[in-house]
Design an enzyme around this catalytic site. Structure first.
Site, PDB file in Angstrom:
ATOM      1  N   ALA A   1     -63.605 -52.813  14.955  1.00  0.00           N
ATOM      2  CA  ALA A   1     -63.571 -51.353  14.887  1.00  0.00           C
ATOM      3  C   ALA A   1     -62.265 -50.871  14.276  1.00  0.00           C
ATOM      4  O   ALA A   1     -62.257 -49.980  13.408  1.00  0.00           O
ATOM      5  CB  ALA A   1     -63.764 -50.763  16.276  1.00  0.00           C
TER       6      ALA A   1
ATOM      7  N   LEU B   1     -62.279 -51.464  10.634  1.00  0.00           N
ATOM      8  CA  LEU B   1     -63.221 -50.535  10.006  1.00  0.00           C
ATOM      9  C   LEU B   1     -62.566 -49.186   9.763  1.00  0.00           C
ATOM     10  O   LEU B   1     -62.642 -48.636   8.658  1.00  0.00           O
ATOM     11  CB  LEU B   1     -64.451 -50.371  10.892  1.00  0.00           C
ATOM     12  CG  LEU B   1     -65.322 -49.119  10.666  1.00  0.00           C
ATOM     13  CD1 LEU B   1     -66.031 -49.219   9.329  1.00  0.00           C
ATOM     14  CD2 LEU B   1     -66.327 -48.943  11.789  1.00  0.00           C
ATOM     15  N   TYR B   2     -61.923 -48.637  10.785  1.00  0.00           N
ATOM     16  CA  TYR B   2     -61.337 -47.304  10.654  1.00  0.00           C
ATOM     17  C   TYR B   2     -60.246 -47.281   9.587  1.00  0.00           C
ATOM     18  O   TYR B   2     -60.184 -46.362   8.761  1.00  0.00           O
ATOM     19  CB  TYR B   2     -60.789 -46.840  11.999  1.00  0.00           C
ATOM     20  CG  TYR B   2     -61.855 -46.683  13.058  1.00  0.00           C
ATOM     21  CD1 TYR B   2     -63.064 -46.053  12.783  1.00  0.00           C
ATOM     22  CD2 TYR B   2     -61.661 -47.176  14.353  1.00  0.00           C
ATOM     23  CE1 TYR B   2     -64.048 -45.918  13.751  1.00  0.00           C
ATOM     24  CE2 TYR B   2     -62.631 -47.052  15.324  1.00  0.00           C
ATOM     25  CZ  TYR B   2     -63.819 -46.414  15.023  1.00  0.00           C
ATOM     26  OH  TYR B   2     -64.789 -46.286  15.982  1.00  0.00           O
ATOM     27  N   HIS B   3     -59.398 -48.288   9.578  1.00  0.00           N
ATOM     28  CA  HIS B   3     -58.337 -48.329   8.562  1.00  0.00           C
ATOM     29  C   HIS B   3     -58.930 -48.461   7.165  1.00  0.00           C
ATOM     30  O   HIS B   3     -58.453 -47.836   6.214  1.00  0.00           O
ATOM     31  CB  HIS B   3     -57.384 -49.482   8.860  1.00  0.00           C
ATOM     32  CG  HIS B   3     -56.281 -49.103   9.795  1.00  0.00           C
ATOM     33  ND1 HIS B   3     -55.244 -49.944  10.104  1.00  0.00           N
ATOM     34  CD2 HIS B   3     -56.047 -47.963  10.499  1.00  0.00           C
ATOM     35  CE1 HIS B   3     -54.415 -49.346  10.946  1.00  0.00           C
ATOM     36  NE2 HIS B   3     -54.889 -48.152  11.209  1.00  0.00           N
TER      37      HIS B   3
ATOM     38  N   PHE C   1     -58.630 -44.008   7.796  1.00  0.00           N
ATOM     39  CA  PHE C   1     -57.900 -43.529   8.971  1.00  0.00           C
ATOM     40  C   PHE C   1     -56.487 -44.105   8.972  1.00  0.00           C
ATOM     41  O   PHE C   1     -56.267 -45.261   8.581  1.00  0.00           O
ATOM     42  CB  PHE C   1     -58.623 -43.937  10.258  1.00  0.00           C
ATOM     43  CG  PHE C   1     -59.812 -43.069  10.578  1.00  0.00           C
ATOM     44  CD1 PHE C   1     -59.714 -42.025  11.483  1.00  0.00           C
ATOM     45  CD2 PHE C   1     -61.032 -43.298   9.964  1.00  0.00           C
ATOM     46  CE1 PHE C   1     -60.805 -41.224  11.775  1.00  0.00           C
ATOM     47  CE2 PHE C   1     -62.134 -42.502  10.247  1.00  0.00           C
ATOM     48  CZ  PHE C   1     -62.022 -41.463  11.151  1.00  0.00           C
TER      49      PHE C   1
END
Length: 200
Positions: A156, A159-161, A165
């Site tokens: 997760a 994924l965000y980076h 993000f």
């Protein structure tokens, strides 16, 4: 609606449907986060309250089961939801305390909180997490999306980076959870830095 692979679909969930299936969704939440049944049960009332918040939106990932007749032909295997961040909300006030004044002023006003985003462990590493995230924040009238995730090298977190993000705070401890969390933010629309599908 977004097609992911044969037998899989991602759709925006009507709020009444999610209310009726919240126990099912929170079972996925518990499995994905490693929480025991008591924690999951305690989350139910809060999750129902969240559906009444301004700007609420939810998405779900379904896979075909091959069942028929009286049995469901598809199964919920992932979901996400969020809403407009406002002062007085528990998460807003926790995050406001974790951020310096300049960062809070830049990111919090008018932002969308990605409150929950979870994929059943048996259906992870198929790109569903990324597709749920993109479906959830697509075409939102908000300048940014914020979320918190365990501060560790997880699927997760990567994924965000990869989806744009950035770190707003690291190593933050929310009350009631011993794990450190990272607070992340992204300008909307998302601008992924990794063109390849993330395993999530």
């Amino acid at each position: 609606m977004t097609d992911t692979r044969p037998g899989t679909r991602i759709i925006e969930l009507p709020t009444p449907w999610l209310r009726d299936h919240m126990h099912e969704a929170l079972t996925i939440y518990g499995l994905a986060m490693g929480y025991d049944a008591a924690v999951v049960a305690g989350r139910y009332g809060y999750a129902i309250q969240h559906t009444d918040r301004p700007g609420f939106r939810a998405v779900g990932a379904f896979v075909e089961t091959g069942a028929g007749g009286d049995e469901p032909a598809e199964q919920l295997v992932g979901f996400g939801y969020g809403y407009l961040i406002e002062p007085g909300q528990w998460w807003h006030d926790q995050v406001r305390a974790a951020l310096d004044r300049r960062t809070a002023k830049k990111w919090l006003p008018g932002a969308f909180e990605v409150c929950e985003l979870h994929v059943h462990p048996e259906h992870q590493s198929r790109g569903l997490g990324r597709q749920l995230l993109h479906a959830l924040v697509a075409d939102l009238p908000h300048p940014a999306a914020l979320l918190s995730t365990p501060d560790a090298d997880t699927k997760a977190f990567r994924l965000y980076h990869a989806d744009g993000f950035v770190d707003l705070a690291r190593g933050y401890h929310f009350p009631g959870d011993p794990r450190p969390f990272a607070i992340l933010g992204a300008q909307l629309p998302l601008h992924p830095t990794d063109p390849q599908p993330a395993n999530s």
